[in-house]
Design an enzyme around this catalytic site. Structure first.
Site, mmCIF file in Angstrom:
data_model
loop_
_atom_site.group_PDB
_atom_site.id
_atom_site.type_symbol
_atom_site.label_atom_id
_atom_site.label_comp_id
_atom_site.label_asym_id
_atom_site.label_seq_id
_atom_site.Cartn_x
_atom_site.Cartn_y
_atom_site.Cartn_z
ATOM 1 N N SER A 146 -37.491 24.826 -90.244
ATOM 2 C CA SER A 146 -36.971 24.611 -88.892
ATOM 3 C C SER A 146 -37.684 25.537 -87.902
ATOM 4 O O SER A 146 -38.921 25.472 -87.806
ATOM 5 C CB SER A 146 -35.457 24.818 -88.917
ATOM 6 O OG SER A 146 -34.862 24.295 -87.759
ATOM 7 N N ASP A 222 -31.633 14.220 -91.236
ATOM 8 C CA ASP A 222 -31.581 15.543 -90.602
ATOM 9 C C ASP A 222 -31.002 15.379 -89.195
ATOM 10 O O ASP A 222 -31.519 14.598 -88.386
ATOM 11 C CB ASP A 222 -33.004 16.104 -90.536
ATOM 12 C CG ASP A 222 -33.065 17.536 -90.057
ATOM 13 O OD1 ASP A 222 -32.316 17.894 -89.129
ATOM 14 O OD2 ASP A 222 -33.885 18.287 -90.606
ATOM 15 N N HIS A 255 -30.618 18.793 -93.048
ATOM 16 C CA HIS A 255 -31.344 19.995 -92.615
ATOM 17 C C HIS A 255 -30.991 21.235 -93.456
ATOM 18 O O HIS A 255 -31.443 22.328 -93.166
ATOM 19 C CB HIS A 255 -30.993 20.256 -91.139
ATOM 20 C CG HIS A 255 -31.984 21.109 -90.393
ATOM 21 N ND1 HIS A 255 -33.291 20.734 -90.191
ATOM 22 C CD2 HIS A 255 -31.866 22.336 -89.802
ATOM 23 C CE1 HIS A 255 -33.931 21.675 -89.502
ATOM 24 N NE2 HIS A 255 -33.089 22.666 -89.267
#
Lengths: 275, 275
Positions: A146, A222, A255
């Site tokens: 991320s 995600d 995620h």
């Protein structure tokens, strides 16, 4: 430099250290996993992992299931914190700016510029510290998740010759074009968007001096995919520049660290080709 | 029963569910990992994991690295909380009694007796729930850590025929003889120590009707080894009773999930022989 944790793990040792960072002007912690080969005194390549928003040096070492792979490949694993922290370090009462949200850049704007220099910390001070104090070679790989996936891509692209391998899980690939990045870059770098380009992987890949192959894994469910991550922008930039990219999209994955752990073995295999 | 989390993981799904437990008289959460085979609709054996003091249903699913093994072996993994919790459930302001410290028994003493019935919950209510709502066979294995290692051993020993395999990481093997157990048993079961025997693995193994082979892994630098865990007491009891026990002592390993993760593959191999 003081050790604050030590645990046997897969025949090696998971440790946590703290030190006074001259770059950041505060005390910093990092996790370091020493594979069995390193514990036996052999010099090993080092794989750096950069975590995402809200995380610290504990997140990766407790949740990602990476130690078994590092043990098998004989890699030292280093996991720093995501920002400077502590008394005197500016902060905001929000998850996406300030502590836990350093974005792996060198800030130029008040009040951030004095402490928020994670780019120099990750690419310079920390590797020097690791290579002087652990049985490490100067073969380095870097990956992250991320915001830390952004950090890994940008750090490798800005420092040609310094890393032999790079990969990312669900990275922010174009911070200049998405809300998380626009908020952070405005604060850390100022409103002049021309200054943002040198911290944006999609911009950097266009003019990269070195064509290090990139592996990116992305979950298709995600929650941040469409608004913050936008891997298609990296795909277009790599296609245009002729930069080698393997972008894998995984149906059903989100995620979380459940996603990261599921594809960790493949990232180690990717880094093993470079290291 | 309501699902509160769902994450793709190693080709299967890590889920968290909550339900109103009739046994415990409160809302309870549990983690359930469905391997790819179960997601595809195949019925799979179920491996129950009982966590230790201070833990909840999140600890094992985020830290133990078990999903990859469950995916490969085709086991459903179930991880309940360590005690009843919530409004109306008695508690103490300490880590080793009350919430987070149910000791997997049925309490007989006030104020605990109404809610603290983790033995019935783990061996009866939860398996019924799992076998009715997930693609599970009635082949069950059970394992756990520390207080949960005690829970796994005692649950298997008290319920002959109900489990096909049992193992433990750093278990409390003789709660009647160590401070954690003596404190909890005095509160939950009363001062009459004769009532403690039916919740003590070292006592139960002497008269076990079923000789299910036990695997125990123990770190030699575990901070609780000499005072609370004392695996040598289980070794003596198994030798005396002719109960099959594999007790492995690991130099350098502590009480953490780094230890648990390091030997997780071996525990799955052990359970695979029974399931």
């Amino acid at each position: 430099m003081n050790r604050v944790e030590r645990h046997a793990s897969f025949g090696g040792r998971q440790e946590v250290w703290k030190h006074q960072s001259t770059t950041l002007g505060c005390e910093m912690k990092f996790g370091v996993y020493l594979p069995p080969a390193a514990v036996e005194g052999q010099r090993c390549p080092v794989l750096y992992y950069l975590a995402g928003l809200t995380c610290n040096e504990q997140t990766f070492i407790t949740k990602a299931g990476a130690q078994e792979h590092a043990a098998r490949h004989g890699f030292i694993l280093v996991a720093p914190d995501t920002s400077p922290r502590g008394p005197g370090v500016p902060n905001e009462d929000t998850y996406d700016l300030g502590e836990g949200a350093g974005f792996y850049l060198n800030a130029t704007q008040a009040p951030w510029a004095q402490h928020y220099r994670m780019a120099d910390y990750v690419a310079q001070e920390l590797p020097t510290l690791i290579e002087q104090n652990f049985p490490a070679t100067d073969a380095r790989g870097i990956f992250g998740h991320s915001m830390g996936g952004h950090g890994a891509l940008v750090t490798a692209l800005r420092n040609p010759g310094r890393y032999r391998s790079v990969s990312a899980f669900a990275p922010v690939v174009a911070p200049s074009q998405v809300p998380w990045g626009q908020k952070a870059f405005t604060a850390y770098l100022g409103a002049d968007v021309s200054a943002w380009k040198e911290w944006d992987a999609v911009e950097l890949v266009a003019t990269a001096q070195e064509r290090l192959p990139i592996l990116v894994d992305q979950g298709e469910t995600d929650e941040f995919l469409r608004k913050q991550l936008r891997p298609e922008l990296l795909e277009e930039a790599c296609n245009a520049a002729g930069h080698p990219l393997t972008l894998r999209r995984h149906a059903g994955y989100d995620h979380s660290y459940y996603f990261i752990a599921s594809f960790m073995a493949d990232h180690f295999a990717h880094h093993a080709r470079g290291l």
